[in-house]
Motif scaffolding. Sequence first.
Motif: not given
Length: 263
Positions: A75-81, A83-87
């Motif tokens: 799974e090379p990308e996970n935008k939801r994850l 976004s959560i980590l960035t926040a």
Amino acid sequence: MIFAVIMVLIVVGSVVFHFLSPWWFTPLASNWGYIDDTTVLTFAITGAVFSAVVLFVAYCLWKFRHQEGRKAAYEPENKRLESILTALTAGGVIAMLTPGLFVWAQFIEVPEEATNVEVVGQQWLWSYRLPGADGQLGGADNRLIGVDNTLGVNPDDPASGDDVIIEGGELLLPVDKPVRFLLRSIDVLHDFYVPEFRAKMDMIPGSVTYFWITPTKTGTYEILCAELCGTGHSYMRGMVTVVTQEEYDEWLTTQVTFADLAS
């Protein structure tokens, strides 16, 4: 699995060491308890993040350990994850920086009633200049330093004559009275630091830096240089004693003034 257990032990050991460690703050003797509060908050946030990350890695090592027939999911990308980590990261940084900004605003706003005390650093000695009866410090310039004027006090300034000069001696301060330290170096970088006061500042040749405190407890405290300044750095120490106003006034009358030295 061995690495997972080691990582859990690291977290547990770090938390235990933090709470049982003897390396805590020295007793607070000034108004800057805000520094302690900010440091404790920073430790709490960074400690929680450290523990969470290490325990998460240990969990992953256990949960996704090698098993026969199991294949890894790509799974090379996970935008939801992401976004959560960035926040969470942004929130943590803001939580650490915000208290410091409020403390810094108080740190640089000197009370009008604060008394100016000049601290002069040199390899490897602390000297001080205090206002005399006029309540003002005369001018000073490193270019005026000489054999008969080791602190570079301006002899042409009318306010200089009654300035109290202390070369390498003990500094006294009155309790519960705000003091602004004017910091000047006559050779290399130094840093004036009294751990119990929770405040310090670099001393830069050619500049005058400052910070202020209000001593809140009588007693004798050690002055340290917190900037590597040469081979004698570890010996660049002094003493500051916080006394009552009556004791301070009496001590002040026994000190030598710039006019006394000049004559």
